[in-house]
Design an enzyme around this catalytic site. Structure first.
Site, mmCIF file in Angstrom:
data_model
loop_
_atom_site.group_PDB
_atom_site.id
_atom_site.type_symbol
_atom_site.label_atom_id
_atom_site.label_comp_id
_atom_site.label_asym_id
_atom_site.label_seq_id
_atom_site.Cartn_x
_atom_site.Cartn_y
_atom_site.Cartn_z
ATOM 1 N N HIS A 23 -24.956 4.741 -7.341
ATOM 2 C CA HIS A 23 -24.917 3.333 -7.745
ATOM 3 C C HIS A 23 -24.944 3.186 -9.264
ATOM 4 O O HIS A 23 -25.312 4.107 -10.004
ATOM 5 C CB HIS A 23 -26.103 2.580 -7.139
ATOM 6 C CG HIS A 23 -27.442 3.120 -7.585
ATOM 7 N ND1 HIS A 23 -28.005 2.809 -8.806
ATOM 8 C CD2 HIS A 23 -28.316 3.947 -6.973
ATOM 9 C CE1 HIS A 23 -29.165 3.410 -8.934
ATOM 10 N NE2 HIS A 23 -29.376 4.122 -7.831
ATOM 11 N N GLU A 96 -31.807 5.975 -0.501
ATOM 12 C CA GLU A 96 -32.536 6.910 -1.345
ATOM 13 C C GLU A 96 -33.729 7.470 -0.567
ATOM 14 O O GLU A 96 -34.153 6.910 0.457
ATOM 15 C CB GLU A 96 -33.010 6.213 -2.625
ATOM 16 C CG GLU A 96 -33.752 7.108 -3.615
ATOM 17 C CD GLU A 96 -32.933 8.306 -4.103
ATOM 18 O OE1 GLU A 96 -32.708 9.214 -3.289
ATOM 19 O OE2 GLU A 96 -32.556 8.322 -5.288
#
Length: 213
Positions: A23, A96
């Site tokens: 990201h 994550e």
């Protein structure tokens, strides 16, 4: 069998190509926070990075764009998918690493409280995601991709910690955590992996040339 190859090679009939993308810069990154699965929005820089990586990937011919369901990944995936006329598919498997009591703290603060930690994402601290759970996530996601995209190109927008673990899993399967993890993935860094049967080819890791300007 793992093959490291920095050159572009011919694509086999049943070869899957995966473009992993971290990201863009988030508010947590800007504040040097360990984010884990906590939510942080993209900064203006992160939004610009997302547009730049979308341009870099616009002609790769992806059949599907996958993304972690965390906001910083989803908002990075949006311009990538839009430029290719698609809608990103959310996957919790691409989140994550869950870091529980270590989240929303700086690295320095964590290491002061837990001086024995060598690797934050695999610290073993109670309340964090276990190596077994991470291994299962990698196994499940790869199995799904092989089933549905055996001869296709896909893009997967995820997070620095999890991408580095997934790459290690491709190297060593369930033994990934016993090896040194050398990968460091920058914001919108692109990693291209090709998989054909049991063969894995790494064309490049953490390519951020699209951010040169």
């Amino acid at each position: 069998m793992i093959i490291i190859n920095v050159l572009e090679a011919d694509r086999g009939e049943y070869m899957m190509i995966i473009y992993f993308v971290r990201h863009g810069e988030s508010e947590g990154n800007k504040k040097a926070m360990i984010q884990g699965q906590s939510e942080y929005p993209l900064t203006q820089t992160g939004e610009n990075q997302a547009k730049q990586v979308a341009q870099a990937l616009h002609d790769v011919g992806a059949s599907t764009i996958y993304t972690s369901d965390l906001a910083r990944a989803k908002n990075t995936a949006k311009p990538i998918a839009a430029l290719q006329g698609k809608k990103a598919v959310e996957s919790t498997l691409l989140r994550e690493v869950f870091l529980g009591p270590l989240e929303n703290r700086t690295r320095e603060d964590i290491l002061t409280s837990y001086p024995h930690i060598n690797q934050i994402v695999t610290s073993g601290v109670e309340g964090t995601e276990t190596i077994e759970a991470l291994t299962e996530r990698c196994h499940t996601q790869l199995k799904k991709w092989k089933k549905y995209h055996a001869s296709e190109t896909i893009i997967a927008v995820s997070h620095g910690g999890f991408i580095s673990i997934f790459l290690m899993y491709l190297f060593a399967k369930e033994n990934w955590h016993t090896l040194h993890r050398p990968f460091r993935i920058g914001n919108t860094g692109i990693t291209r992996v090709r998989i054909e049967g049991d063969n894995v080819y790494f064309d490049y890791v953490n390519n951020t040339s699209h951010l040169a300007n």
